[in-house]
Motif scaffolding. Structure first.
Motif, PDB file in Angstrom:
ATOM      1  N   HIS A   1       0.817  -1.215   0.000  1.00 29.79           N
ATOM      2  CA  HIS A   1       0.000   0.000   0.000  1.00 29.79           C
ATOM      3  C   HIS A   1       0.852   1.267   0.000  1.00 29.79           C
ATOM      4  O   HIS A   1       0.338   2.349  -0.221  1.00 29.79           O
ATOM      5  CB  HIS A   1      -0.913   0.017   1.237  1.00 29.79           C
ATOM      6  CG  HIS A   1      -1.848  -1.143   1.280  1.00 29.79           C
ATOM      7  ND1 HIS A   1      -3.050  -1.157   0.649  1.00 29.79           N
ATOM      8  CD2 HIS A   1      -1.729  -2.351   1.904  1.00 29.79           C
ATOM      9  CE1 HIS A   1      -3.663  -2.315   0.856  1.00 29.79           C
ATOM     10  NE2 HIS A   1      -2.884  -3.057   1.616  1.00 29.79           N
ATOM     11  N   ARG A   2       2.145   1.130   0.251  1.00 27.97           N
ATOM     12  CA  ARG A   2       2.961   2.322   0.455  1.00 27.97           C
ATOM     13  C   ARG A   2       3.202   3.051  -0.853  1.00 27.97           C
ATOM     14  O   ARG A   2       3.723   2.486  -1.811  1.00 27.97           O
ATOM     15  CB  ARG A   2       4.307   1.929   1.087  1.00 27.97           C
ATOM     16  CG  ARG A   2       5.177   3.124   1.406  1.00 27.97           C
ATOM     17  CD  ARG A   2       6.366   2.707   2.269  1.00 27.97           C
ATOM     18  NE  ARG A   2       7.255   1.805   1.560  1.00 27.97           N
ATOM     19  CZ  ARG A   2       8.094   0.968   2.162  1.00 27.97           C
ATOM     20  NH1 ARG A   2       8.117   0.890   3.470  1.00 27.97           N
ATOM     21  NH2 ARG A   2       8.875   0.184   1.459  1.00 27.97           N
TER      22      ARG A   2
ATOM     23  N   ASP B   1      -3.910   2.487   3.260  1.00 29.73           N
ATOM     24  CA  ASP B   1      -4.345   2.588   1.868  1.00 29.73           C
ATOM     25  C   ASP B   1      -5.038   3.915   1.564  1.00 29.73           C
ATOM     26  O   ASP B   1      -5.360   4.189   0.407  1.00 29.73           O
ATOM     27  CB  ASP B   1      -5.284   1.426   1.531  1.00 29.73           C
ATOM     28  CG  ASP B   1      -6.527   1.410   2.403  1.00 29.73           C
ATOM     29  OD1 ASP B   1      -6.383   1.558   3.634  1.00 29.73           O
ATOM     30  OD2 ASP B   1      -7.642   1.256   1.863  1.00 29.73           O
ATOM     31  N   CYS B   2      -5.265   4.734   2.589  1.00 32.65           N
ATOM     32  CA  CYS B   2      -5.910   6.034   2.382  1.00 32.65           C
ATOM     33  C   CYS B   2      -4.939   7.075   1.823  1.00 32.65           C
ATOM     34  O   CYS B   2      -5.370   8.149   1.386  1.00 32.65           O
ATOM     35  CB  CYS B   2      -6.510   6.548   3.697  1.00 32.65           C
ATOM     36  SG  CYS B   2      -7.892   5.585   4.313  1.00 32.65           S
TER      37      CYS B   2
ATOM     38  N   ARG C   1      -3.525   8.267  -0.824  1.00 29.49           N
ATOM     39  CA  ARG C   1      -3.602   8.240  -2.281  1.00 29.49           C
ATOM     40  C   ARG C   1      -4.277   9.525  -2.751  1.00 29.49           C
ATOM     41  O   ARG C   1      -4.770  10.295  -1.943  1.00 29.49           O
ATOM     42  CB  ARG C   1      -4.398   7.012  -2.753  1.00 29.49           C
ATOM     43  CG  ARG C   1      -5.841   6.986  -2.286  1.00 29.49           C
ATOM     44  CD  ARG C   1      -6.564   5.739  -2.807  1.00 29.49           C
ATOM     45  NE  ARG C   1      -7.980   5.777  -2.461  1.00 29.49           N
ATOM     46  CZ  ARG C   1      -8.498   5.295  -1.344  1.00 29.49           C
ATOM     47  NH1 ARG C   1      -7.713   4.730  -0.442  1.00 29.49           N
ATOM     48  NH2 ARG C   1      -9.807   5.378  -1.122  1.00 29.49           N
TER      49      ARG C   1
ATOM     50  N   GLU D   1      -0.804  11.225  -0.211  1.00 27.66           N
ATOM     51  CA  GLU D   1       0.449  10.551   0.151  1.00 27.66           C
ATOM     52  C   GLU D   1       1.608  11.529   0.296  1.00 27.66           C
ATOM     53  O   GLU D   1       2.646  11.189   0.881  1.00 27.66           O
ATOM     54  CB  GLU D   1       0.799   9.471  -0.880  1.00 27.66           C
ATOM     55  CG  GLU D   1       1.173   9.990  -2.256  1.00 27.66           C
ATOM     56  CD  GLU D   1      -0.041  10.237  -3.157  1.00 27.66           C
ATOM     57  OE1 GLU D   1       0.168  10.482  -4.358  1.00 27.66           O
ATOM     58  OE2 GLU D   1      -1.180  10.193  -2.648  1.00 27.66           O
TER      59      GLU D   1
END
Length: 224
Positions: free
Chosen positions: A9-10, A137-138, A140, A144
């Motif tokens: 997810h990173r 996962d948020c 984005r 980020e």
């Protein structure tokens, strides 16, 4: 999700240089705060042991600078039987909170052990709040970008959302509301501050954060 899953997810975000001056201030402030709050932390630790036994500390993997995971320290607010993989949010009337835990949640004294994270260089005094892996996962859609900054104990989003549990509507799933409303709001506050931060403004937020904690003053209303 565990630490090894974070790479899935990173986002590709490199951490920005924290700077020698800021790191020196972090070390000085954290060291002084540990000395000042040592008696209080000892009392909290003893109260937790007397109330429910060990462990006193709660360790949880959080998302750090550059999206790298680290172990963050807190005083335990929940019952001994509550592990680190339960509900990722603390909401109003949370049944997991102990008597001491409710006091810690109200005062934010549960965050004091994070001074050790600051000394280790994993966190700063001022920086974005490190997020739990449940919400990794948020990061984005441009959000980020906040991962380039070292996470902090205090900061604009932490202070403005100091009483975060009060923001959750009772009729809405708290995890969905956090993902869609609170998380983006906090990140946007951080992204409006950290690209133009100065050492002087960081020190001002340190003072503001200290006053917010010692006064137990309610946060100003925010349109989230």
């Amino acid at each position: 999700m565990n630490a090894s899953d974070l790479s899935l997810h990173r986002p590709s975000v490199s951490s920005s240089a924290h700077g020698f001056a800021r790191r020196s201030i972090d070390l000085a402030v954290a060291s002084l705060a540990i000395v000042i709050f040592a008696p209080l932390m000892l009392v909290i630790a003893l109260a937790l042991v007397l109330e429910g036994g060990r462990p006193v500390l709660f360790l949880q993997t959080r998302v750090g600078a550059g999206g790298r995971p680290f172990r963050m320290y807190k005083f335990r607010k929940f019952g001994v039987g509550c592990g680190p993989h339960g509900h990722p949010l603390t909401v109003m009337g949370d049944s997991r909170l102990t008597t001491i835990g409710r006091f810690l949640a109200a005062t934010k004294f549960d965050e004091l052990p994070q001074l050790w994270n600051v000394l280790k260089g994993e966190m700063a005094i001022i920086g974005p709040r490190p997020e739990s892996l449940a919400f990794a996962d948020c990061f984005r859609g441009g959000l980020e970008a906040v991962l380039q900054y070292k996470p902090g104990l205090l900061g604009p989003a932490q202070i403005l959302f100091r009483h975060e549990a009060h923001f959750f509507p009772r009729s809405v799933d708290p995890i969905l509301f956090y993902r869609e409303v609170i998380f983006p709001a906090k990140v946007r506050i951080d992204l409006s501050y950290y690209p133009r931060r100065t050492i002087a403004s960081d020190i001002a937020w340190m003072a503001r954060g200290f006053l917010a904690v010692v006064s137990w003053a309610p946060s100003p209303p925010i349109d989230v």
